[in-house]
Structure formats: C-alpha cells, structure tokens
Motif scaffolding. Structure first.
Motif, PDB file in Angstrom:
ATOM      1  N   LYS A  39      34.075  64.036 -18.872  1.00  8.72           N
ATOM      2  CA  LYS A  39      34.353  62.887 -18.005  1.00  8.72           C
ATOM      3  C   LYS A  39      35.824  62.463 -18.028  1.00  8.72           C
ATOM      4  CE  LYS A  39      32.924  59.734 -21.694  1.00  8.72           C
ATOM      5  NZ  LYS A  39      32.010  58.624 -22.058  1.00  8.72           N
ATOM      6  N   ASN A  40      36.600  62.875 -19.045  1.00  4.90           N
ATOM      7  CA  ASN A  40      38.010  62.480 -19.147  1.00  4.90           C
ATOM      8  C   ASN A  40      38.967  63.557 -18.623  1.00  4.90           C
ATOM      9  OD1 ASN A  40      37.623  59.882 -20.363  1.00  4.90           O
ATOM     10  ND2 ASN A  40      37.111  60.940 -22.287  1.00  4.90           N
ATOM     11  N   LEU A  41      38.412  64.656 -18.098  1.00  3.75           N
ATOM     12  CA  LEU A  41      39.270  65.757 -17.641  1.00  3.75           C
ATOM     13  C   LEU A  41      40.077  65.311 -16.420  1.00  3.75           C
ATOM     14  CD1 LEU A  41      39.923  68.733 -18.229  1.00  3.75           C
ATOM     15  CD2 LEU A  41      38.195  69.350 -16.514  1.00  3.75           C
ATOM     16  N   LYS A  42      41.423  65.492 -16.505  1.00  2.00           N
ATOM     17  CA  LYS A  42      42.332  65.081 -15.435  1.00  2.00           C
ATOM     18  C   LYS A  42      43.108  66.255 -14.831  1.00  2.00           C
ATOM     19  CE  LYS A  42      41.652  60.595 -16.048  1.00  2.00           C
ATOM     20  NZ  LYS A  42      40.646  60.684 -17.134  1.00  2.00           N
ATOM     21  N   TRP A  43      43.150  67.383 -15.534  1.00  2.00           N
ATOM     22  CA  TRP A  43      43.989  68.517 -15.092  1.00  2.00           C
ATOM     23  C   TRP A  43      43.234  69.804 -15.394  1.00  2.00           C
ATOM     24  CZ3 TRP A  43      46.450  72.982 -16.353  1.00  2.00           C
ATOM     25  CH2 TRP A  43      47.594  73.350 -15.618  1.00  2.00           C
ATOM     26  N   LEU A  44      43.170  70.726 -14.399  1.00  2.00           N
ATOM     27  CA  LEU A  44      42.411  71.971 -14.560  1.00  2.00           C
ATOM     28  C   LEU A  44      43.045  73.069 -13.743  1.00  2.00           C
ATOM     29  CD1 LEU A  44      39.906  73.530 -15.587  1.00  2.00           C
ATOM     30  CD2 LEU A  44      38.681  72.700 -13.558  1.00  2.00           C
ATOM     31  N   ASP A  45      43.207  74.237 -14.375  1.00  2.00           N
ATOM     32  CA  ASP A  45      43.744  75.407 -13.676  1.00  2.00           C
ATOM     33  C   ASP A  45      42.785  76.563 -13.885  1.00  2.00           C
ATOM     34  OD1 ASP A  45      45.171  77.326 -12.411  1.00  2.00           O
ATOM     35  OD2 ASP A  45      46.979  77.176 -13.671  1.00  2.00           O
ATOM     36  N   LEU A  46      42.211  77.068 -12.763  1.00  2.44           N
ATOM     37  CA  LEU A  46      41.264  78.192 -12.812  1.00  2.44           C
ATOM     38  C   LEU A  46      41.768  79.381 -12.001  1.00  2.44           C
ATOM     39  CD1 LEU A  46      37.834  76.318 -12.444  1.00  2.44           C
ATOM     40  CD2 LEU A  46      38.627  77.587 -14.442  1.00  2.44           C
ATOM     41  N   LYS A  47      43.046  79.439 -11.696  1.00  2.00           N
ATOM     42  CA  LYS A  47      43.560  80.546 -10.899  1.00  2.00           C
ATOM     43  C   LYS A  47      43.407  81.871 -11.642  1.00  2.00           C
ATOM     44  CE  LYS A  47      47.789  79.295 -10.189  1.00  2.00           C
ATOM     45  NZ  LYS A  47      47.816  78.099 -11.034  1.00  2.00           N
TER      46      LYS A  47
ATOM     47  N   PRO B 114      32.273  82.675  -5.497  1.00  2.00           N
ATOM     48  CA  PRO B 114      32.949  82.207  -4.274  1.00  2.00           C
ATOM     49  C   PRO B 114      32.855  80.701  -4.057  1.00  2.00           C
ATOM     50  CG  PRO B 114      31.763  84.224  -3.826  1.00  2.00           C
ATOM     51  CD  PRO B 114      31.404  83.812  -5.220  1.00  2.00           C
ATOM     52  N   VAL B 115      31.709  80.133  -4.312  1.00  2.00           N
ATOM     53  CA  VAL B 115      31.557  78.687  -4.108  1.00  2.00           C
ATOM     54  C   VAL B 115      32.444  77.926  -5.080  1.00  2.00           C
ATOM     55  CG1 VAL B 115      29.925  76.761  -4.168  1.00  2.00           C
ATOM     56  CG2 VAL B 115      29.200  78.988  -3.275  1.00  2.00           C
ATOM     57  N   LEU B 116      32.436  78.352  -6.366  1.00  2.00           N
ATOM     58  CA  LEU B 116      33.264  77.688  -7.365  1.00  2.00           C
ATOM     59  C   LEU B 116      34.748  77.890  -7.062  1.00  2.00           C
ATOM     60  CD1 LEU B 116      33.495  76.105  -9.983  1.00  2.00           C
ATOM     61  CD2 LEU B 116      33.276  78.265 -11.243  1.00  2.00           C
ATOM     62  N   ALA B 117      35.107  79.075  -6.604  1.00  2.00           N
ATOM     63  CA  ALA B 117      36.521  79.335  -6.277  1.00  2.00           C
ATOM     64  C   ALA B 117      36.983  78.452  -5.129  1.00  2.00           C
ATOM     65  CB  ALA B 117      36.704  80.813  -5.913  1.00  2.00           C
ATOM     66  N   LYS B 118      36.130  78.247  -4.129  1.00  2.00           N
ATOM     67  CA  LYS B 118      36.488  77.386  -3.003  1.00  2.00           C
ATOM     68  C   LYS B 118      36.641  75.940  -3.454  1.00  2.00           C
ATOM     69  CE  LYS B 118      34.925  76.093   1.623  1.00  2.00           C
ATOM     70  NZ  LYS B 118      33.886  76.273   2.651  1.00  2.00           N
ATOM     71  N   VAL B 119      35.754  75.504  -4.377  1.00  2.00           N
ATOM     72  CA  VAL B 119      35.840  74.128  -4.879  1.00  2.00           C
ATOM     73  C   VAL B 119      37.111  73.939  -5.697  1.00  2.00           C
ATOM     74  CG1 VAL B 119      34.762  72.451  -6.433  1.00  2.00           C
ATOM     75  CG2 VAL B 119      33.353  73.744  -4.838  1.00  2.00           C
ATOM     76  N   ALA B 120      37.442  74.902  -6.548  1.00  2.00           N
ATOM     77  CA  ALA B 120      38.610  74.759  -7.431  1.00  2.00           C
ATOM     78  C   ALA B 120      39.920  74.803  -6.649  1.00  2.00           C
ATOM     79  CB  ALA B 120      38.589  75.858  -8.496  1.00  2.00           C
ATOM     80  N   GLY B 121      40.001  75.647  -5.644  1.00  2.00           N
ATOM     81  CA  GLY B 121      41.231  75.750  -4.848  1.00  2.00           C
ATOM     82  C   GLY B 121      42.384  76.313  -5.672  1.00  2.00           C
ATOM     83  N   ASP B 122      43.585  76.087  -5.160  1.00  2.00           N
ATOM     84  CA  ASP B 122      44.784  76.566  -5.856  1.00  2.00           C
ATOM     85  C   ASP B 122      45.365  75.466  -6.720  1.00  2.00           C
ATOM     86  OD1 ASP B 122      44.619  79.064  -4.656  1.00  2.00           O
ATOM     87  OD2 ASP B 122      45.712  78.368  -2.875  1.00  2.00           O
ATOM     88  N   CYS B 123      45.974  75.882  -7.823  1.00  2.00           N
ATOM     89  CA  CYS B 123      46.645  74.936  -8.725  1.00  2.00           C
ATOM     90  C   CYS B 123      48.129  75.321  -8.767  1.00  2.00           C
ATOM     91  CB  CYS B 123      46.015  74.982 -10.108  1.00  2.00           C
ATOM     92  SG  CYS B 123      46.709  73.785 -11.268  1.00  2.00           S
TER      93      CYS B 123
ATOM     94  N   ALA C 277      40.531  69.437 -10.918  1.00  2.00           N
ATOM     95  CA  ALA C 277      39.706  68.868 -11.985  1.00  2.00           C
ATOM     96  C   ALA C 277      38.628  67.947 -11.409  1.00  2.00           C
ATOM     97  CB  ALA C 277      40.598  68.120 -12.981  1.00  2.00           C
ATOM     98  N   VAL C 278      39.037  67.103 -10.448  1.00  2.00           N
ATOM     99  CA  VAL C 278      38.076  66.164  -9.852  1.00  2.00           C
ATOM    100  C   VAL C 278      36.992  66.916  -9.091  1.00  2.00           C
ATOM    101  CG1 VAL C 278      37.807  64.296  -8.183  1.00  2.00           C
ATOM    102  CG2 VAL C 278      39.773  64.307  -9.749  1.00  2.00           C
ATOM    103  N   ARG C 279      37.372  67.872  -8.255  1.00  2.00           N
ATOM    104  CA  ARG C 279      36.406  68.601  -7.428  1.00  2.00           C
ATOM    105  C   ARG C 279      35.453  69.440  -8.285  1.00  2.00           C
ATOM    106  NH1 ARG C 279      41.025  69.504  -4.061  1.00  2.00           N
ATOM    107  NH2 ARG C 279      41.218  71.604  -4.947  1.00  2.00           N
ATOM    108  N   VAL C 280      36.022  70.111  -9.300  1.00  2.00           N
ATOM    109  CA  VAL C 280      35.168  70.956 -10.155  1.00  2.00           C
ATOM    110  C   VAL C 280      34.174  70.097 -10.930  1.00  2.00           C
ATOM    111  CG1 VAL C 280      35.150  72.490 -12.154  1.00  2.00           C
ATOM    112  CG2 VAL C 280      36.802  72.869 -10.310  1.00  2.00           C
ATOM    113  N   LEU C 281      34.606  68.957 -11.440  1.00  2.00           N
ATOM    114  CA  LEU C 281      33.679  68.065 -12.147  1.00  2.00           C
ATOM    115  C   LEU C 281      32.571  67.594 -11.218  1.00  2.00           C
ATOM    116  CD1 LEU C 281      35.986  65.854 -14.414  1.00  2.00           C
ATOM    117  CD2 LEU C 281      34.367  67.621 -15.118  1.00  2.00           C
ATOM    118  N   GLN C 282      32.929  67.221  -9.985  1.00  2.00           N
ATOM    119  CA  GLN C 282      31.909  66.803  -9.029  1.00  2.00           C
ATOM    120  C   GLN C 282      30.924  67.941  -8.742  1.00  2.00           C
ATOM    121  OE1 GLN C 282      34.140  65.446  -5.642  1.00  2.00           O
ATOM    122  NE2 GLN C 282      34.591  63.420  -6.548  1.00  2.00           N
TER     123      GLN C 282
END
Length: 307
Positions: free
Chosen positions: A109-117, A123-132, A142-147
């Motif tokens: 719940k405290n995650l503010k920054w995330l890089d999954l490149k 495919p669904v997760l990659a679209k949600v994560a987007g580019d960092c 971080a917000v989109r992936v948590l949601q």
C-alpha cells in the motif's frame, strides 16, 4: 568476493544502506541469508546486477525495507508473500525475466515508484505498467499496477468466496440428501415393522380361528357321539337285575341236579328200601302220574277244540 557498502556502520545506524555487487549469484544468496539474520532492520537494499534467479523464502521478513533494487538479474518470479514488505516505497525490477507478479503484491500500500521495463510481462500487465522513462511515469506505473493487482486479488477473493459458497451449498445439499435418505430409510424400516406386525397379527388371528373351529367341530362330534348310541341300541335291562336272574337260574339248576341225583340213588341203590328213599320214590311216582294225567287232559282239550 562481493563488494559491500555501508556494512561497516550497521551497528550504530538506524537506517541501513546495503549494496552488493557480484557475478557469482551463489555467493550473493549466502550473503542474503547472512544479512537477513544480521540486519533485520535494513531500509535500503541494492541487489542489482547479481544474476539472481530467485529470492530465498525468508527474504520477505525484511519488513523495514523502504527501497529495494533488484534490477538486471534473472528473476523469473517473486516470492508469493512479497506483499509482506508493506513499508516498501521504491521497487526497481528492470531487466529481469518476470511474467507475472504475485497476488500479494496488492498489499504494498505504500509503494510509490515501480519500474518493470524489459521483462517478458503478460500482455495485460505490460499494458497496465506502461513505460518508466521518467519519475512521473514510474510513479504512475506503481499506482496502476497496484490497482490492477488489487483488482486481481478482489477477483480471486470473489472466486474463492464463490467456491467456498458453492462448497458450502454442496455440503448442505449433501447433508440434505443424507437426511432425506436417512428419513426414507427410517420410514422404510417403520413400514416394514408395521407390515411384520400386521402379518403376525393375521397369523395369530388365523391360528386362533382355526383352533376355535377345531374346538367347535370336536364339541359337535362329541354331542353327536353321545346322541347316536341312545338311538341305535335298544334299552338294556339294568345290570343288577340281569345278575339276579342268573343267580336264581343257577340255584334252580343246582336243586334239579340234586333231586335227580337223589332219585337215582333211591332207584338204583340198596337205599331204596330206606324210609327217606321210599318217600322220594312215592313222590316221584305221584309226580309222574300227575304229568301223565296232565298230558291226557291236554290231548282231550286239543281234540275238543278241533271238533
């Protein structure tokens, strides 16, 4: 050997910064175990560029971590309880081999920054994560992936609840069917018991009726037997009278025999000149004469009657 940064001051520092660089991941894993036991309050940990394939199962016990760099490794998956790192705010997973994230990731719940490149993400997760590519995009990731992970967790919870509900309903259905079968068996046993009782009652009634009929028939035959001799046989004289007549007849026969014997003695022996024998002979001759006269009288009467 791995190069360590910040290790020399871990005993007096409240916020520990640890960085390990090595190309032999086996040594890194050994040191991870060491730091997990020796530095449980570490807040920043850099494990990038170590060719890590996986993390140890107890890695998620480092609950004080705020910043974690796992970039440029060969991680194929994160621990299932990765969501225990609830204080984590910065997570770098760049250039690994991750396809999906554990469902517990939604608990960060405290995650503010995330890089999954540079990961072969779903495919669904990659679209949600987007580019960092900058700070803003990494925060949005971080917000989109948590949601997204919370939605997955909610869906899994919903399916789990549905499964539990279906199992409970199935269990209730099985219990209801079991109760119905037990009730049916009890009803069947009750009906069989009633039928057996009725069968025994009919047998008892039949036996009783047969016994009564037999007694009635026996009584009827007894009455007929008592009536039959009185109709078929003539009345017989009393037994006492019959015995008395026989006794009289025997006495008369005895007297006649005695008289005949006396006559024979008086006629044929030397005693015929005795006074008693003379009287007997005289009486005998009188009786014979009387009988002859009686016979002559009968003949005369017979002749007169014929005339």
């Amino acid at each position: 050997m791995p190069k360590l940064q910040g290790f020399g001051r871990f005993q007096s520092s409240a916020a520990l910064h640890i960085r390990i660089h090595t190309y032999a991941h086996i040594y890194t894993l050994i040191q991870l175990f060491f730091f997990q036991a020796a530095l449980p309050k570490a807040t920043v940990l850099d494990l990038s560029c170590n060719n890590l394939i996986s993390l140890p199962s107890d890695f998620c016990s480092l609950l004080h971590l705020v910043k974690l760099d796992l970039s440029k490794n060969r991680l194929q998956q994160l621990p299932l309880d990765f969501g225990r790192l609830v204080n984590l705010q910065h997570l770098d997973l760049l250039n690994n081999r991750l396809v999906t994230l554990p469902v517990s990731f939604a608990q960060l719940k405290n995650l503010k920054w995330l890089d999954l490149k540079d990961n072969p993400l779903d495919p669904v997760l990659a679209k949600v994560a987007g580019d960092c590519l900058d700070e803003k995009q990494c925060k949005q990731a971080a917000v989109r992936v948590l949601q997204h992970m919370r939605a997955i967790q909610s869906e899994q919870d919903r399916k789990r609840q549905q499964k539990l509900q279906a199992e409970r309903e199935m269990e209730k259905k099985r219990e209801a069917e079991q109760r119905a079968r037990e009730a049916q068996q009890r009803e069947l046993r009750k009906r069989e018991k009633a039928e057996e009782k009725e069968r025994r009652r009919r047998e008892y009634d039949a036996q009783r009726a047969a016994k009564q009929e037999m007694e009635k028939q026996t009584k009827k035959e007894t009455v007929q037997t008592r009536k039959s001799p009185s109709k078929s046989r003539p009345p017989q004289p009393p037994r006492n009278k019959h015995s008395w007549s026989r006794s009289v007849l025997r006495v008369l026969l005895f007297v006649l025999v005695c008289i005949l014997c006396a006559l024979a003695v008086c006629k044929l022996t030397e005693l015929q000149h005795q006074p008693l024998c003379i009287s007997v002979n005289t009486l005998y001759e009188d009786v014979v004469a009387a009988l002859q006269n009686h016979k002559s009288l009968q003949n005369l009467l017979h002749q007169n009657s014929q005339q």
